[in-house]
Design a protein around this motif. Structure first.
Motif, mmCIF file in Angstrom:
data_model
loop_
_atom_site.group_PDB
_atom_site.id
_atom_site.type_symbol
_atom_site.label_atom_id
_atom_site.label_comp_id
_atom_site.label_asym_id
_atom_site.label_seq_id
_atom_site.Cartn_x
_atom_site.Cartn_y
_atom_site.Cartn_z
ATOM 1 N N ARG A 20 0.828 -1.226 0.000
ATOM 2 C CA ARG A 20 0.000 0.000 0.000
ATOM 3 C C ARG A 20 0.853 1.263 0.000
ATOM 4 N NH1 ARG A 20 -3.843 -3.191 3.397
ATOM 5 N NH2 ARG A 20 -5.522 -3.652 1.955
ATOM 6 N N GLU A 21 1.931 1.259 0.793
ATOM 7 C CA GLU A 21 2.800 2.433 0.853
ATOM 8 C C GLU A 21 3.483 2.681 -0.495
ATOM 9 O OE1 GLU A 21 4.737 5.788 2.033
ATOM 10 O OE2 GLU A 21 3.191 4.744 3.187
ATOM 11 N N ALA A 24 0.958 4.018 -2.902
ATOM 12 C CA ALA A 24 0.646 5.414 -2.602
ATOM 13 C C ALA A 24 1.700 6.348 -3.182
ATOM 14 C CB ALA A 24 0.538 5.619 -1.086
#
Length: 151
Positions: A20-21, A24
């Motif tokens: 997810r990071e 992002a």
């Protein structure tokens, strides 16, 4: 990073946070795992998922091809004790060094299992030892290691 980043174990608790990071930050992510069911439950829609068995290096060639970095965040489980985790690290490194993956991708290992093999591989690498860090702290350390060779 212009090339995709592979997250091996990306359906696990820390691997999901790493995925997810990185997404992002606008990265193209290839999650490599052993459970399609977990992938459907836990991955963001734009993450590419590849089913692979770390004990069978030939299953890693396609998902690792062209990757600029690999984050190895496999969690030990009932069918992945420490010795098979180390085997998975060694098999992944063998594929990365075999010529099946062009270039010299950065390798980030989240574990102590296989650390000696990572250091001896000749690949640019960082080893993140879990210790007392929380899942989010570990994920942030792994992501930072992808971008910063000094970590």
């Amino acid at each position: 990073m212009k090339s995709p980043i592979a997250v091996i174990g990306g359906t696990g608790s820390v691997g999901r946070l790493v995925t997810r990071e990185l997404m992002a930050r606008g990265e193209t992510i290839r999650v490599i795992g052993r459970s399609t069911l977990r992938a459907h439950r836990h991955l963001p829609p734009l993450a590419q998922y590849f089913l692979a068995d770390l004990r069978r290096p030939e299953t890693l060639r396609t998902p690792l091809h062209g990757c600029g970095a690999v984050v190895y965040a496999v969690e030990p489980g009932p069918d992945a004790p420490g010795d098979s985790m180390e085997t998975g690290v060694v098999n992944t490194l063998d594929v990365l060094r075999s010529g099946a993956v062009p270039g010299r991708p950065r390798f980030v290992l989240l574990s102590r299992a296989g650390e000696a093999a990572v250091r001896a591989s000749g690949l640019p690498c960082t080893v993140v030892r879990p210790g007392r860090l929380t899942g989010q702290d570990l994920a942030e350390a792994c992501v930072e290691a992808v971008y910063n060779p000094a970590v």
